[in-house]
Design a protein around this motif. Sequence first.
Motif, PDB file in Angstrom:
ATOM      1  N   ALA A  64       1.032  -1.126  -0.139  1.00 23.09           N
ATOM      2  CA  ALA A  64      -0.061   0.025  -0.011  1.00 23.09           C
ATOM      3  C   ALA A  64       0.883   1.238  -0.091  1.00 23.09           C
ATOM      4  N   MET A  65       0.549   2.465  -0.379  1.00 22.65           N
ATOM      5  CA  MET A  65       0.877   3.470  -0.857  1.00 22.65           C
ATOM      6  C   MET A  65       0.601   5.104  -0.582  1.00 22.65           C
ATOM      7  N   CYS A  66       0.959   5.852  -0.220  1.00 24.36           N
ATOM      8  CA  CYS A  66       0.485   6.571   0.461  1.00 24.36           C
ATOM      9  C   CYS A  66       0.244   8.313   0.013  1.00 24.36           C
ATOM     10  N   VAL A  67       0.092   9.028  -0.794  1.00 22.47           N
ATOM     11  CA  VAL A  67       0.701  10.225  -1.306  1.00 22.47           C
ATOM     12  C   VAL A  67      -0.158  11.100  -1.090  1.00 22.47           C
ATOM     13  N   LEU A  68       0.426  12.024  -0.729  1.00 22.92           N
ATOM     14  CA  LEU A  68       0.368  13.760  -0.026  1.00 22.92           C
ATOM     15  C   LEU A  68       0.109  14.442  -1.266  1.00 22.92           C
ATOM     16  N   ALA A  69      -1.158  14.859  -1.647  1.00 28.49           N
ATOM     17  CA  ALA A  69      -0.744  15.968  -2.703  1.00 28.49           C
ATOM     18  C   ALA A  69      -1.892  17.350  -1.751  1.00 28.49           C
ATOM     19  N   PHE A 127      -7.984  16.727  -9.351  1.00 24.45           N
ATOM     20  CA  PHE A 127      -7.827  18.515 -10.762  1.00 24.45           C
ATOM     21  C   PHE A 127      -6.607  18.626 -10.905  1.00 24.45           C
ATOM     22  N   PHE A 128      -6.648  18.794 -11.837  1.00 27.20           N
ATOM     23  CA  PHE A 128      -4.910  18.689 -13.033  1.00 27.20           C
ATOM     24  C   PHE A 128      -4.336  18.673 -11.458  1.00 27.20           C
ATOM     25  N   GLY A 129      -4.577  16.922 -11.013  1.00 24.29           N
ATOM     26  CA  GLY A 129      -3.630  16.218  -9.984  1.00 24.29           C
ATOM     27  C   GLY A 129      -2.901  15.624  -9.894  1.00 24.29           C
ATOM     28  N   ILE A 130      -2.384  15.630  -9.202  1.00 26.02           N
ATOM     29  CA  ILE A 130      -1.400  13.400  -9.210  1.00 26.02           C
ATOM     30  C   ILE A 130      -2.555  12.644  -8.859  1.00 26.02           C
ATOM     31  N   GLY A 131      -3.509  12.631  -9.002  1.00 25.76           N
ATOM     32  CA  GLY A 131      -4.737  11.375  -8.536  1.00 25.76           C
ATOM     33  C   GLY A 131      -4.579  10.708  -9.827  1.00 25.76           C
TER      34      GLY A 131
END
Length: 341
Positions: free
Chosen positions: A12-17, A23-27
């Motif tokens: 499992a990884m957690c990415v903080l944005a 919305f124009f994001g890493i997701g």
Amino acid sequence: MKPLVAAHGDNAMCVLASGDPMFFGIGTTLARHAAVHVIPHPSSASLACARLGWALDRTTVLSCVARPVERLHSAVHPGVRLLILSEGAQTPAAVAALLTDRGFGPSRMTVLSDLGAPAETVVEGTASTWSGAVGPLNVVAVECAAEPGARRLPRVPGLPDDVFEHDGQITKREVRALTVSALAPEPGQLLWDVGAGSGSVGIEWSRTDPACRAIAVEPRADRADRVERNALALGVPELRLVRGSAPAALDGLPEPDAVFVGGGVTAEGVLDACWSALKPGGRVVVNAVTVESEALVVRWRGVVGGTLTRVSVARAAPVGGFTGWRQAMPITQWVASKERV
């Protein structure tokens, strides 16, 4: 991104944005490579519209993050509200310069920096007089206002010929409007503009919707350079240019939803390659000017069907001290759809 996801396997990884990652994001990038669970926060667009009292659903949102500022050209219209995600502290000045050059110097600009933070700031001004210093994390809000006589560039196909840089090798305005209409662009679809000349058809296709994509194929270096400059000037810098002659230059290109052959249609194998690559349900449009190209599309119509239309345009021009009609060369337009299997 794909190697990064693969390297962690089943872990499992957690990415903080910041803001809304979708919305124009890493997701959105992560979602293309793995299943994701997103916990969103208000986006910069939501926060900005809340500060300004703007309706987000009536505001055009664009990003200049890792994208040319020239993308704004196709979105700048009188009365339109724009929200522009900045790449850094220099973006507002670049936006102001573009607006001023376009004749939209009176446009009101509001730059909101560090939204949602204790150090949040707001700087206001107009495009023609912009000189504000802003933080690197900012959003630019623009209320577009045109000077008298400013050039209008609507999204509807049929822009004036003189907004394109060209050497005469251009699908003229009236025929271009009919051509793009026959190509029937829909969001997300891909066009091949083969023998692009000035790139006018591919550019107008791309301007109909931000999700429309086009590949312009042009063998002559000087014309290919013009295609690139026209795409920037008219707000579609993402248009892809392939320098080379069809059919060889078409090898390996993604399958198109529509094909326009503007030049070189009589070259051996061009139509065969275009038709073969065309997706089922896709459209092909050819504008034949010469007797030879007209004979070719007549033969193709006999094999795969479609419609033939003769287009003739005349413009009023001086004749001595009077005015007469000057006839342009007639066009035979062939339009055909590929049957779905």
